[in-house]
Design a protein around this motif. Structure first.
Motif, mmCIF file in Angstrom:
data_model
loop_
_atom_site.group_PDB
_atom_site.id
_atom_site.type_symbol
_atom_site.label_atom_id
_atom_site.label_comp_id
_atom_site.label_asym_id
_atom_site.label_seq_id
_atom_site.Cartn_x
_atom_site.Cartn_y
_atom_site.Cartn_z
ATOM 1 N N TYR B 21 11.956 37.047 3.963
ATOM 2 C CA TYR B 21 11.494 37.684 5.180
ATOM 3 C C TYR B 21 12.686 38.136 6.024
ATOM 4 O O TYR B 21 13.515 37.323 6.427
ATOM 5 C CB TYR B 21 10.617 36.683 5.940
ATOM 6 C CG TYR B 21 10.099 37.192 7.252
ATOM 7 C CD1 TYR B 21 9.351 38.364 7.291
ATOM 8 C CD2 TYR B 21 10.344 36.524 8.436
ATOM 9 C CE1 TYR B 21 8.867 38.844 8.489
ATOM 10 C CE2 TYR B 21 9.866 36.989 9.631
ATOM 11 C CZ TYR B 21 9.131 38.153 9.653
ATOM 12 O OH TYR B 21 8.656 38.621 10.839
ATOM 13 N N LYS B 52 21.283 30.834 16.062
ATOM 14 C CA LYS B 52 21.583 29.833 15.034
ATOM 15 C C LYS B 52 22.687 30.304 14.108
ATOM 16 O O LYS B 52 23.499 29.505 13.645
ATOM 17 C CB LYS B 52 20.330 29.519 14.219
ATOM 18 C CG LYS B 52 19.432 28.559 14.913
ATOM 19 C CD LYS B 52 18.325 28.081 13.998
ATOM 20 C CE LYS B 52 17.266 27.385 14.805
ATOM 21 N NZ LYS B 52 15.922 27.761 14.375
ATOM 22 N N ILE B 55 26.019 29.890 16.032
ATOM 23 C CA ILE B 55 26.556 28.549 16.231
ATOM 24 C C ILE B 55 26.646 27.774 14.922
ATOM 25 O O ILE B 55 26.856 26.573 14.927
ATOM 26 C CB ILE B 55 25.738 27.745 17.259
ATOM 27 C CG1 ILE B 55 24.285 27.604 16.822
ATOM 28 C CG2 ILE B 55 25.823 28.393 18.618
ATOM 29 C CD1 ILE B 55 23.441 26.824 17.800
ATOM 30 N N LEU B 57 24.425 27.201 12.386
ATOM 31 C CA LEU B 57 23.335 26.397 11.844
ATOM 32 C C LEU B 57 22.584 27.131 10.750
ATOM 33 O O LEU B 57 21.842 26.529 10.000
ATOM 34 C CB LEU B 57 22.358 26.018 12.953
ATOM 35 C CG LEU B 57 22.892 25.048 13.991
ATOM 36 C CD1 LEU B 57 21.892 24.871 15.112
ATOM 37 C CD2 LEU B 57 23.214 23.712 13.349
ATOM 38 N N VAL B 89 26.681 23.986 23.350
ATOM 39 C CA VAL B 89 25.377 24.620 23.159
ATOM 40 C C VAL B 89 24.339 23.922 24.021
ATOM 41 O O VAL B 89 24.233 22.697 24.015
ATOM 42 C CB VAL B 89 24.938 24.560 21.683
ATOM 43 C CG1 VAL B 89 23.646 25.340 21.502
ATOM 44 C CG2 VAL B 89 26.013 25.098 20.773
ATOM 45 N N TYR B 91 20.523 23.637 24.104
ATOM 46 C CA TYR B 91 19.356 23.976 23.300
ATOM 47 C C TYR B 91 18.148 24.189 24.183
ATOM 48 O O TYR B 91 18.090 23.691 25.303
ATOM 49 C CB TYR B 91 19.075 22.867 22.286
ATOM 50 C CG TYR B 91 20.137 22.809 21.235
ATOM 51 C CD1 TYR B 91 20.006 23.537 20.065
ATOM 52 C CD2 TYR B 91 21.295 22.089 21.435
ATOM 53 C CE1 TYR B 91 20.998 23.526 19.119
ATOM 54 C CE2 TYR B 91 22.290 22.068 20.489
ATOM 55 C CZ TYR B 91 22.137 22.787 19.334
ATOM 56 O OH TYR B 91 23.120 22.785 18.403
ATOM 57 N N GLN B 92 17.186 24.892 23.594
ATOM 58 C CA GLN B 92 16.003 25.256 24.369
ATOM 59 C C GLN B 92 15.315 24.027 24.959
ATOM 60 O O GLN B 92 14.917 24.022 26.106
ATOM 61 C CB GLN B 92 15.045 26.059 23.483
ATOM 62 C CG GLN B 92 13.959 26.746 24.272
ATOM 63 C CD GLN B 92 13.264 27.820 23.450
ATOM 64 O OE1 GLN B 92 13.710 28.204 22.379
ATOM 65 N NE2 GLN B 92 12.161 28.297 23.947
ATOM 66 N N ASP B 169 20.174 28.670 24.954
ATOM 67 C CA ASP B 169 18.920 29.200 24.412
ATOM 68 C C ASP B 169 17.845 29.051 25.475
ATOM 69 O O ASP B 169 17.405 27.950 25.775
ATOM 70 C CB ASP B 169 18.528 28.470 23.127
ATOM 71 C CG ASP B 169 17.439 29.210 22.365
ATOM 72 O OD1 ASP B 169 16.966 30.248 22.869
ATOM 73 O OD2 ASP B 169 17.069 28.760 21.273
ATOM 74 N N ALA B 255 -2.695 51.001 26.637
ATOM 75 C CA ALA B 255 -3.398 49.785 26.242
ATOM 76 C C ALA B 255 -4.555 49.523 27.176
ATOM 77 O O ALA B 255 -4.545 49.956 28.310
ATOM 78 C CB ALA B 255 -2.457 48.608 26.272
#
Ligand SMILES: Nc1ncnc2c1ncn2[C@@H]1O[C@H](COP(=O)(O)OP(=O)(O)OP(=O)(O)O)[C@@H](O)[C@H]1O
Ligand SMILES: [Mg+2]
Lengths: 375, 255
Positions: B21, B52, B55, B57, B89, B91-92, B169, B255
């Motif tokens: 994908y 990712k 950094i 990952l 980092v 993170y979220q 993030d 829309a």
């Protein structure tokens, strides 16, 4: 299927007019599109479907779901479905449903056929054994670094895990080993009574417990309690990106999280197993002395003679191997865990299954080797 | 320093994906020293995936990520770790290590990579915590503080080693407007005081305009970056309806 819900009208050439009436609500059941499909198959010239509804049509998502299926099916056959005849609200819902569908279809996984699934599963197994081997390699490297003093080892964490392994399992190990010892004594006595050789119960209980049973029982208990908790802990850490945070700090998660856990179990398993040996012998003793009226002193002496030191070693080797298996299975499943809550559950279960399967296979192999070596 | 200095991060022809994908194709951009670089785009377009790969990952499908001219994914493990040591980092979800207290979370990187004594480490930890407004929270566990505090604590951890580059993030997700604003200010202050370069993944318009001076815009449909540059300039000059729509929070036409 009630016939009056769907009426087909072919009065206009190349066009099918479907008249909808009656109860189309979900509570009335969902209609499949089979009937329309068979109509379309028997009239291959149709290129247009019009829909009209009767006044007293009752509808909700049931109708929309039917129409959605119909529109998709007709899309494959290049038949146009006109939605103008539908109630306003239904048209809006339909276009909303169709829009979402068009957007997501590129990235969505299609449902796979059985063979495809089997193939996928097979590939997954290959992939997971590859990652398992890689993990073992990582562990070996990290051990090397630990022994050469290059890695960072948190003694506090290690001591905590050791304590937890002991505290969490001691009660269960006591209970189960005691009972297994008792059961062995009971079952053994049934046969031995016929020969008047009941004193040999002590041999059965002692040898069976010390050589393999207490190690296996302890292994299974530890797998269920400790292996599962390792998987859950590491799985949660994976889900919360804590493991990512370790990696970006340049710390190997194997060194930091896995090695202390393996070491802790490798130390605790033999201790627990020796303890289980004693509890098992005690169980046999209680039954023999208490219910089968054997001489307690004679029983203990007999046990002492029957259980050779080499048996104790065999039991300890079992327990060491099981400790490694359970810890590795728990940590591996935890680290591989998918990043959501369901993933943690799956990791836990899978850690226990892997642990117990590993224990049984290892027992078979060790037993064979012992046979071969004549121990 | 002259004006032709090497960029801190340079991304060249990067392709991202999961197995078959494809998430993004042909990303190329560079981040200069002192930049606050914004990665923006709609949900699911691949911002976190890009982060990712930056950094270390997630290996990219193709292309290079260069830090100070060194290609990260071509380095050996030691080389990669040396580069990673210069990161912080956020993170979220914070990603504080749940078995350690807040203080221990911050002291761990210091224990690993500095030769400071215990006493000195405690002092640094206290300093970092006060920078993010959490003085005195050393002994609390991550599970016992609020989401916003967790975020700030993990920012304190991210800056524990005075990193050259800080990645965020979605820093403002889960923060109320006041704290989100404070975090923006903190990002600016940290950039100025630490001389750090900052990369922020976000779709919070207020912070994009408040802190960003450079950006890329990732588009999900074409799987490519469709705009780059200062977000304020993008807002003023961009002709691309997707960018304008995003930056002005406009309603989708038709829309
Ligand atoms: N582990 C994974 N395996 C497979 N596909 C993934 C995985 N993680 C993300 N994806 C896919 O990659 C795409 C990009 O995801 P990513 O998390 O980078 O999006 P994002 O831009 O960070 O979104 P958001 O703004 O919602 O955080 C998505 O379409 C997602 O479905
Ligand atoms: Mg994301």
């Amino acid at each position: 299927m009630l016939p009056e819900k769907l009426i087909f009208d072919y009065s206009v050439p190349k066009t099918l007019l479907i008249k909808l009436s009656g109860d189309w609500q979900i509570s009335a059941g969902l209609l499949s599109t089979n009937e329309v499909t068979s109509q379309l198959n028997s009239h291959p010239d149709i290129v247009q479907i019009n829909i009209s509804v009767s006044q007293e049509l009752k509808w909700d998502s049931g109708l929309i779901s039917f129409l959605l299926k119909l529109i998709r099916e007709c899309g494959h056959k290049n038949i146009n479905v006109a939605r103008e005849g539908l109630p306003q609200e239904a048209q809006k819902l339909l276009s909303l449903a169709l829009k979402v569908h068009e957007k997501n279809i590129s990235s969505q996984k299609v449902r796979e056929a059985f063979l495809e699934k089997t193939g996928e599963k097979f590939l997954q197994i290959i992939e997971s054994s590859r990652s398992g081997l890689e993990f073992l390699g990582d562990i070996a490297v990290s051990f090397g670094r630990l022994i050469t003093g290059k890695s960072y080892f948190r003694w506090d964490d290690f001591m905590l895990i050791v304590q937890k392994c002991g505290v969490d399992t001691l009660l269960l190990v006591s209970l189960i080993s005691l009972l297994v010892g008792m059961i062995l004594a009971f079952v053994g006595s049934i046969q031995l009574k016929m020969f008047g050789a009941q004193i040999f119960i002590s041999d059965i209980v002692g040898i069976a417990m010390v050589r393999v049973l207490s190690a296996v029982m302890t292994g299974i208990i530890v797998s269920g309690r400790i292996g599962a908790s390792f998987a859950a802990e590491l799985g949660m850490m994976q889900a919360n990106e804590e493991i990512d945070a370790l990696k970006t700090l340049g710390v190997s998660p194997v060194e930091f999280l896995v090695i202390p856990r393996i070491l802790a179990l490798v130390i605790m398993m033999p201790v627990l197993t020796i303890y289980a040996d004693l509890m098992g012998v005690l169980g046999g003793f209680i039954i023999s002395a208490g219910m089968l009226n054997l001489n307690p002193v004679e029983y203990l002496n007999h046990t002492q003679q029957a259980v050779k030191l080499s048996y104790v070693w065999v039991g300890l080797i079992h327990s060491l191997v099981f400790g490694v298996i359970v810890a590795v299975a728990g940590c591996l499943r935890g680290i591989e865990c998918e990043r959501n809550a369901a993933g943690v559950g799956i990791a836990t279960t899978s850690a226990v299954v892997t642990g117990i399967t590993g224990i049984v296979i290892a027992t078979a192999i060790i037993t064979y080797i012992c046979q071969f070596l004549g121990v | 320093m002259d004006s032709t200095v090497q960029p801190v991060i340079e991304v060249r022809d990067l392709d991202l994906g999961y197995n078959d994908y494809v998430v993004m194709r042909n990303l190329s951009f560079s981040v200069n020293k002192g930049d606050i670089f914004i990665v923006m785009g709609v949900n699911g377009c691949g911002k976190s995936t890009l982060l990712k790969s930056l950094i270390g990952l997630k290996t990219p499908t193709k292309g290079k990520v260069l830090y100070y001219g060194k290609s990260f994914w071509d380095e050996d493990e030691t080389g990669q770790q040396n580069i990673m040591r210069r990161f912080g980092v956020l993170y979220q979800g914070g990603a504080l290590w749940s078995s350690l207290t807040v203080g221990e979370n911050i002291s761990l990187p210091l224990q690993l990579y500095t030769k400071l004594s215990c006493q000195q480490i405690q002092e640094v930890v206290a300093l970092k915590l006060s920078l993010v407004g959490l003085e005195g929270c050393e002994d609390l566990f991550p599970s016992g503080i609020s989401g916003g505090m967790r975020k700030r604590a993990s920012l304190a951890r991210a800056i524990a080693l005075d990193p050259d580059i800080i990645f965020f993030d979605e820093p403002s997700s889960g923060l109320d407007p006041i704290n989100a604003r404070k975090l923006d200010d903190l990002i600016l202050e940290l950039r100025d005081s630490l001389g750090a370069t900052v990369v922020v993944v976000t779709h919070e318009l207020a912070s994009i305009f408040a802190v960003g001076n450079n950006s890329v815009f990732l588009d999900m449909e074409s799987k490519a970056m469709i705009a780059a540059g200062d977000p304020k300039v993008l807002l003023a000059d961009s002709k691309d309806p997707r960018v304008i729509q995003f930056l002005t929070r406009a309603r989708v036409q038709g829309a």
